[in-house]
Design an enzyme around this catalytic site. Structure first.
Site, short mmCIF file in Angstrom:
data_model
loop_
_atom_site.label_atom_id
_atom_site.label_comp_id
_atom_site.label_asym_id
_atom_site.label_seq_id
_atom_site.Cartn_x
_atom_site.Cartn_y
_atom_site.Cartn_z
N ASN A 173 42.50 34.07 41.36
CA ASN A 173 42.58 34.23 39.91
C ASN A 173 41.66 35.33 39.41
O ASN A 173 41.99 36.50 39.55
CB ASN A 173 42.33 32.92 39.17
CG ASN A 173 42.74 33.03 37.71
OD1 ASN A 173 43.72 33.68 37.38
ND2 ASN A 173 41.99 32.41 36.82
N THR A 216 43.32 39.12 42.51
CA THR A 216 44.66 39.05 43.08
C THR A 216 44.90 40.25 43.98
O THR A 216 44.36 41.32 43.76
CB THR A 216 45.72 39.04 41.94
OG1 THR A 216 45.44 37.96 41.07
CG2 THR A 216 47.12 38.89 42.49
N ASP A 227 43.93 29.76 34.37
CA ASP A 227 45.29 30.24 34.10
C ASP A 227 46.08 29.27 33.24
O ASP A 227 47.18 29.58 32.80
CB ASP A 227 46.04 30.49 35.41
CG ASP A 227 46.15 31.97 35.73
OD1 ASP A 227 45.60 32.78 34.98
OD2 ASP A 227 46.80 32.31 36.72
N GLY A 244 46.56 42.35 39.16
CA GLY A 244 45.99 42.79 37.89
C GLY A 244 46.35 41.94 36.69
O GLY A 244 46.58 42.47 35.61
N GLY A 245 46.44 40.62 36.85
CA GLY A 245 46.69 39.75 35.71
C GLY A 245 48.03 40.03 35.06
O GLY A 245 49.04 40.29 35.72
#
Length: 611
Positions: A437, A417, A457, A507-508
């Site tokens: 992702n 991302t 996800d 960063g998720g």
């Protein structure tokens, strides 16, 4: 479904590779030897012009995770383009120089402020599940699984064709240009096309993320050509090119997004994905549409915060956390770092509990944002806070009535991302997060484009856990044409109806905690954006019950001791290198002059450009 289950001692290492910035100092990385493959060789042009990580401008500014991307955006602005034109140029360039994080094979969110009429537009061009998707599609594969996996992140939802959802970035860029752009599309595309054709330098970020996935990347002809003979890592500074992507960008320059959804490129995407075992169809691409959604907004600390709505949970999590901090951190408590970190940690727990229980694609799932933000419910949560003691996530959960089983969704960790901000001379603002992702997406390309693995996800049946001990559940299960829950948090903050901060991150699940902290420190604690960006960040998502620090800017020992005394389970700095990256522009006005303070975040090798 068969999951990559790592020993607890190894899980933070993979989180580092996927969610943190490079820890090696420039010039000290090891350099493998060997000749590069001819197809990847780039002309001997010099490295990208050095750009600062932080700087202040007076006319326009771009802050992104890569100097080539920031420079591309600034070039378009210098040619009279709008923030939308520059945003398109930045996105396309990131797809060339940072395929581990973004590209035309992915998707994202864009929040756009148009200064002339003060309007705000939120574009959702997130990837969409194929029409043949089912809730049990990955669980069924688990039943047929054989030997344990011997590669990182190699589940069917993470690697190969089945991981790929219908990409939305080409449509998102075209929509942004049609709505708010000014320059010819070919001029906007040219910086990215030139880099793909003539070559670009491997960044420290690409080098770091290449090492754990080298075996997988080498199966793809584009990526394989970038590795030097006998090496299992890309080499920072080595110049490579992507000729198939240069051709694809040329098609986009001439014809726009249509070939990606109905034409030759669409056929190539379907053919390439199916060759890797996927189920994507031409019909899936043909029916893809960018969704315009109403952004979430709320007053917090005297500012109007505008941010991402569902299918992102990031915007809600930020607004809900800030609302708790208004009560828990009065002015007299904000000078104590121990008080700030304790309140931040507690503030994240309840909103993350809401996120994992209730969020999904708003086109297919009812997301009860209004009920979650009901004043009586918020007051109940506020009253639970203990100034000197940590509480469990379950204490803050406050489930809504008649909502079915209490099941949590997984919080994926992502390195794939990137976020950037643009402010043009007219005052237009673009806050954009783009993604494939996980790192390098599904780890193969089609026509030079990094293909996403956004199917990872989605959730899995309840009871299964990922490497971080996070349980999965029902609201976010795969379904035909569904968009998965995200943590992306592109935001613009206003005061007196004028934008003062453009911000977002990568960063998720750590995106929203990083963005919240940088914004809070800048606007509420009065730090400069540079100070706020370099300040130590923490992360807590409820499950696991751990307060994560970071390695590059570690918590001081006395803070760790104080937090542990209050009952927080603090991860040691050696394994807590998990924080997300943030790109932002702070807009200050002083005696009629406008100052644009930009930060690309030192954690990810970001940069700013402007004038």
């Amino acid at each position: 479904m068969r999951r990559l289950l790592l020993p607890l001692s190894l899980a933070p290492l993979f989180a580092l590779l996927l969610a943190a910035g490079p820890e090696k100092e420039e010039g000290k990385a090891s350099r493998p030897t060997g000749a590069s493959k001819p197809s990847a060789a780039a002309p001997a042009e010099g490295p990208a012009r050095a750009l600062p990580v932080e700087a202040t401008f007076g006319e326009y500014a771009v802050a992104s995770a890569h100097p080539d991307a920031s420079e591309a955006g600034a070039k378009v602005l210098s040619q009279g383009g709008t923030a939308a034109d520059a945003a398109a140029a930045v996105m396309l360039t990131l797809g060339v120089v940072s395929p581990s994080s973004s590209g035309l094979g992915g998707g994202g969110f864009a929040l756009y402020y148009k200064a002339s009429d003060r309007s705000l537009t939120f574009l959702d061009f997130r990837e969409q599940a194929p029409g043949a998707s089912t809730p049990e599609m990955f669980a069924e594969l688990e039943k047929r699984s054989g030997k344990p996996l011997d590669e990182p992140l190699a589940d069917p939802s993470q690697l190969g064709g089945l991981a790929v959802a219908a990409p939305g970035e080409a449509a998102g860029i075209e929509t942004l240009l049609q709505r708010f752009g000014r320059l010819p599309r070919a001029k906007v595309v040219e910086p990215a096309r030139h880099l793909a054709q003539r070559g670009f330098a491997i960044s420290a970020w690409l080098e770091m993320l290449s090492t754990p996935f080298a075996k997988q990347l080498k199966r793809d002809p584009v990526y394989a050509a970038w590795f030097k003979k006998g090496s299992d890592t890309l080499v920072q500074g080595q110049r490579v090119r992507n000729l198939p992507l240069a051709k694809t960008l040329g098609v986009f320059a001439k014809q726009g997004a249509k070939p990606f959804y109905e034409g030759a490129i669409a056929k190539d995407i379907v053919r390439g994905v199916r060759a890797k075992g996927g189920i994507l169809s031409l019909e899936d691409l043909k029916r893809y549409r960018v969704a315009e959604r109403k952004p979430l907004e709320a007053e917090r600390f005297g500012y109007r915060w505008v941010t991402a709505p569902p299918p992102s949970a990031g915007g809600y999590t930020m607004l809900a956390s800030l609302q708790l901090l208004e009560r828990w951190l009065p002015a007299n408590k904000r000078k104590s770092e121990l008080e700030v970190y304790h309140a931040l940690t507690e503030a994240f727990k309840g909103p993350f509990a809401d996120r994992v229980r209730y969020f999904g694609d708003p086109d297919q799932v009812q997301v009860p944002v209004a009920e979650l933000m009901d004043s009586k419910r918020v007051e109940r949560r506020m009253a639970l806070f203990q100034p000197t003691k940590a509480r469990n996530m379950s204490d803050y959960a406050l489930p809504l009535p008649a909502r079915g089983p209490e099941r949590a969704l997984r919080q994926p960790q992502g390195g794939g991302t990137s976020h950037f901000c643009v402010v043009d001379k007219e005052g237009n603002v673009a806050s954009v997060t783009t993604t494939v992702n996980l790192a390098y997406g599904a780890r193969f390309t089609v026509d030079g484009m990094a293909m996403n693995n956004e199917m990872d996800d989605f959730a899995r049946p309840a009871g299964q856990k990922n490497a971080f001990g996070l349980e999965e559940g029902a609201n976010n299960l795969p379904a035909p044409y569904k968009r998965p829950v995200s943590t992306m948090t592109p935001s613009i903050v206003f005061r007196d109806d004028k934008p003062v901060l453009c911000i977002g991150g990568a960063g998720g699940s750590r995106i929203v905690t990083a963005v919240t902290q940088v914004a809070f420190r800048t606007l509420v604690l009065g730090q400069s954006l540079q100070q706020a960006s370099r300040w130590t960040r923490i992360h807590h998502q409820g499950v696991p019950a751990t307060l994560f620090g970071e390695g590059k800017f570690p918590l001081r020992p006395e803070l760790i001791a104080g937090l542990k005394k209050r009952g927080h389970q603090v991860e040691s700095e050696d394994t807590g290198k998990l924080q997300g990256g943030v790109s932002a522009i702070h807009i200050e006005r002083n005696e009629g002059k406008r100052l644009l303070h930009g930060s690309g975040d030192v954690r990810r090798g970001g940069s700013v450009a402007g004038r």
